[in-house]
Design an enzyme around this catalytic site. Structure first.
Site, mmCIF file in Angstrom:
data_model
loop_
_atom_site.group_PDB
_atom_site.id
_atom_site.type_symbol
_atom_site.label_atom_id
_atom_site.label_comp_id
_atom_site.label_asym_id
_atom_site.label_seq_id
_atom_site.Cartn_x
_atom_site.Cartn_y
_atom_site.Cartn_z
ATOM 1 N N TYR A 3 4.857 8.630 -8.526
ATOM 2 C CA TYR A 3 5.451 8.037 -9.721
ATOM 3 C C TYR A 3 4.391 7.293 -10.533
ATOM 4 O O TYR A 3 4.247 7.490 -11.740
ATOM 5 C CB TYR A 3 6.555 7.063 -9.298
ATOM 6 C CG TYR A 3 7.440 6.599 -10.424
ATOM 7 C CD1 TYR A 3 8.648 7.213 -10.686
ATOM 8 C CD2 TYR A 3 7.056 5.540 -11.244
ATOM 9 C CE1 TYR A 3 9.468 6.787 -11.716
ATOM 10 C CE2 TYR A 3 7.865 5.108 -12.275
ATOM 11 C CZ TYR A 3 9.070 5.736 -12.508
ATOM 12 O OH TYR A 3 9.868 5.311 -13.534
ATOM 13 N N GLY B 115 17.548 8.873 -4.178
ATOM 14 C CA GLY B 115 17.432 8.941 -5.638
ATOM 15 C C GLY B 115 18.662 8.392 -6.341
ATOM 16 O O GLY B 115 18.920 8.700 -7.505
ATOM 17 N N LEU B 116 19.453 7.575 -5.637
ATOM 18 C CA LEU B 116 20.659 7.003 -6.261
ATOM 19 C C LEU B 116 20.472 5.522 -6.573
ATOM 20 O O LEU B 116 21.430 4.808 -6.844
ATOM 21 C CB LEU B 116 21.869 7.206 -5.336
ATOM 22 C CG LEU B 116 22.211 8.657 -5.027
ATOM 23 C CD1 LEU B 116 23.413 8.747 -4.098
ATOM 24 C CD2 LEU B 116 22.516 9.421 -6.303
ATOM 25 N N SER B 117 19.230 5.070 -6.501
ATOM 26 C CA SER B 117 18.857 3.720 -6.915
ATOM 27 C C SER B 117 19.477 2.596 -6.107
ATOM 28 O O SER B 117 20.003 1.627 -6.669
ATOM 29 C CB SER B 117 19.209 3.498 -8.389
ATOM 30 O OG SER B 117 18.439 4.334 -9.158
ATOM 31 N N GLU C 124 10.796 -4.872 -9.032
ATOM 32 C CA GLU C 124 10.387 -3.546 -8.527
ATOM 33 C C GLU C 124 8.885 -3.333 -8.775
ATOM 34 O O GLU C 124 8.162 -2.846 -7.914
ATOM 35 C CB GLU C 124 11.212 -2.482 -9.263
ATOM 36 C CG GLU C 124 11.027 -1.093 -8.758
ATOM 37 C CD GLU C 124 12.079 -0.676 -7.729
ATOM 38 O OE1 GLU C 124 13.198 -1.209 -7.739
ATOM 39 O OE2 GLU C 124 11.739 0.183 -6.900
ATOM 40 N N ASP D 249 17.374 2.532 -14.062
ATOM 41 C CA ASP D 249 18.217 2.304 -12.882
ATOM 42 C C ASP D 249 18.913 0.949 -12.938
ATOM 43 O O ASP D 249 20.108 0.828 -12.689
ATOM 44 C CB ASP D 249 17.367 2.380 -11.603
ATOM 45 C CG ASP D 249 16.634 3.695 -11.494
ATOM 46 O OD1 ASP D 249 16.948 4.617 -12.272
ATOM 47 O OD2 ASP D 249 15.738 3.797 -10.635
HETATM 48 C C1 GLA Z 1 13.153 6.241 -10.875
HETATM 49 C C2 GLA Z 1 12.794 5.035 -11.736
HETATM 50 C C3 GLA Z 1 13.444 5.114 -13.115
HETATM 51 C C4 GLA Z 1 13.199 6.467 -13.770
HETATM 52 C C5 GLA Z 1 13.497 7.607 -12.799
HETATM 53 C C6 GLA Z 1 13.113 8.939 -13.344
HETATM 54 O O1 GLA Z 1 14.503 6.237 -10.547
HETATM 55 O O2 GLA Z 1 13.183 3.839 -11.110
HETATM 56 O O3 GLA Z 1 12.979 4.078 -13.925
HETATM 57 O O4 GLA Z 1 11.908 6.569 -14.276
HETATM 58 O O5 GLA Z 1 12.831 7.431 -11.561
HETATM 59 O O6 GLA Z 1 13.834 9.240 -14.474
#
Ligand code: GLA
Length: 389
Positions: free
Chosen positions: A224, A126-128, A162, A174
């Site tokens: 999602y 969850g750190l992109s 993405e 992100d």
């Molecule tokens: C992921 C998505 C973001 C955002 C978050 C939740 O990281 O890539 O665009 O929606 O979830 O806040």
């Protein structure tokens, strides 16, 4: 850690390609203080880039062939830029191919290049890391081939990649955070206009601690995209009944409440979360400017309850980590962070109390789930940069 990453990436490039790389780029991961799942709902978010990076060692070559080398995975993908670029069965390559595809579509002229990349951003936490990969490549192409892209364009192309090459219908948070990150600053981003403002990330006697559940968010893509559909449906219904509403931004809690039966239980709860979260970010920004950390922490914890119960994007492990610190005096607030279904919790904690908390929660977590917790003490740092030319 950054120096070590740069050295090892560079050395790997030299070993494989028998020359030194012309450029080194760094592209960071991100945290988000508050404003979750509302970037695609016309809300505001408060992310920041962190001192965990993907490092890219890159050189142009003489033809149109490209070699992508994922050092950490020990994998390589080769292709010709002249060919039509399509998603392949190597997920990591898709983030890069997607960016190149959209750049080509936009008319950008690029030539062949070789790149080695390596990362200190944990994957699936969850750190992109995927946004860092997309933005790093976009930034590198811009620099190597003089494409004249703005930072905003780099972020938007990353988001498009993405959507189309990774299948996640993400918002812009992100990629924006990865590119626009600034040292010791949190970004308050208006996701409708992409206007942004930096807030000093001075938490005084508090710090931000991430607790990685070590649960990889494998349901993220499906979960999602379903959430997006649910809120889109909800908004369409709300608009039918309240024509003055254009986005969730000008929809009130009362309107949503009034439509509870029409929306149905699930969509009602999703919409209710969105409307409340949009307001929470505004309150949090004010709390941060006033150094009112008690309020900020309370808002973070409220966000978690909403994400867990109403938006339903948390999981047992993350809920456990948030519950485990809820009665800790040293923790002002805690919540799941990012897309959810696994990943990290973010905690606003008194400086000095981190180690004891980590030790205690790690044990409780191991006893409950048999999983090793990974703590990250992070620093807020700058966005994607050219490190060396
Ligand atoms: C992921 C998505 C973001 C955002 C978050 C939740 O990281 O890539 O665009 O929606 O979830 O806040």
């Amino acid at each position: 850690m950054k120096k070590k990453l740069i050295r090892s990436t560079s050395e790997h490039f030299e070993k494989i390609l028998q020359k030194t790389p012309d450029y080194i780029f760094l592209s960071p991961g991100r945290i988000n203080i508050i404003g979750e799942h509302i970037d695609y709902n016309d809300g505001f978010v408060m992310p920041a880039a962190i001192n965990k990076y993907i490092c890219f060692a890159v050189s142009k070559n003489e033809d149109s062939r490209c070699m992508l080398i994922a050092k950490d995975l020990n994998e390589t993908y080769e292709f010709d830029l002249k060919d039509e670029l399509k998603p392949v069965d190597k997920m990591w390559a898709n983030y890069i191919l997607g960016v190149l595809h959209h750049l080509k579509n936009k008319g950008s002229i690029m030539g062949g290049f070789d790149v080695v990349f390596s990362s200190t951003i944990p994957m699936g936490a969850g750190l992109s890391s995927s946004a860092a990969l997309e933005c790093g490549i976009g930034y590198a192409m811009n620099a190597l081939f003089d494409l004249g892209l703005t930072k905003e364009e780099i972020a938007l192309i990353g988001q498009k990649a993405e959507h189309t090459f990774a299948g996640v219908n993400c918002g812009i948070m992100d990629q924006f955070a990865s590119v626009f990150g600034k040292k010791n600053s949190v970004i308050k981003l208006d996701c409708t206009t992409l206007e942004y403002k930096y807030y000093k990330a001075d938490f005084k006697k508090y710090s931000l601690l991430l607790l990685d559940s070590n649960v990889k968010h494998t349901h993220l893509t499906s979960g999602y995209n379903v959430r997006r559909q649910e809120v889109e449906l909800g908004l369409a219904i709300i608009k039918q009944h309240f024509p003055e509403v254009r986005t969730f931004r000008n929809c009130t809690e009362n309107m949503v409440l009034e439509l509870k039966d029409v929306l149905g239980e699930t969509v009602f709860r999703r919409c209710q979360f969105v409307v409340k979260e949009i307001q929470r970010v505004l309150d949090a920004a004010e709390a941060l400017s006033n150094s009112d950390f008690k309020t900020l922490g309370r808002l973070m914890s409220e966000t978690h309850q909403g994400l867990s119960k109403d938006y339903e994007v948390s999981c047992d492990e993350i809920d456990f980590l948030v519950d485990a610190v809820s009665s800790e005096k040293s923790v002002l607030g805690a919540r799941m962070m990012g897309g959810g279904f696994g990943g990290c919790s973010i905690n606003l904690i008194e400086k000095g109390a981190e180690n004891e908390l980590i030790e205690r929660v790690s044990k409780q977590y191991r006893d409950a789930f048999g999983i090793q917790l990974k703590p990250y003490k992070i620093k807020i740092s700058k966005g994607t940069t050219l490190y060396k030319e």
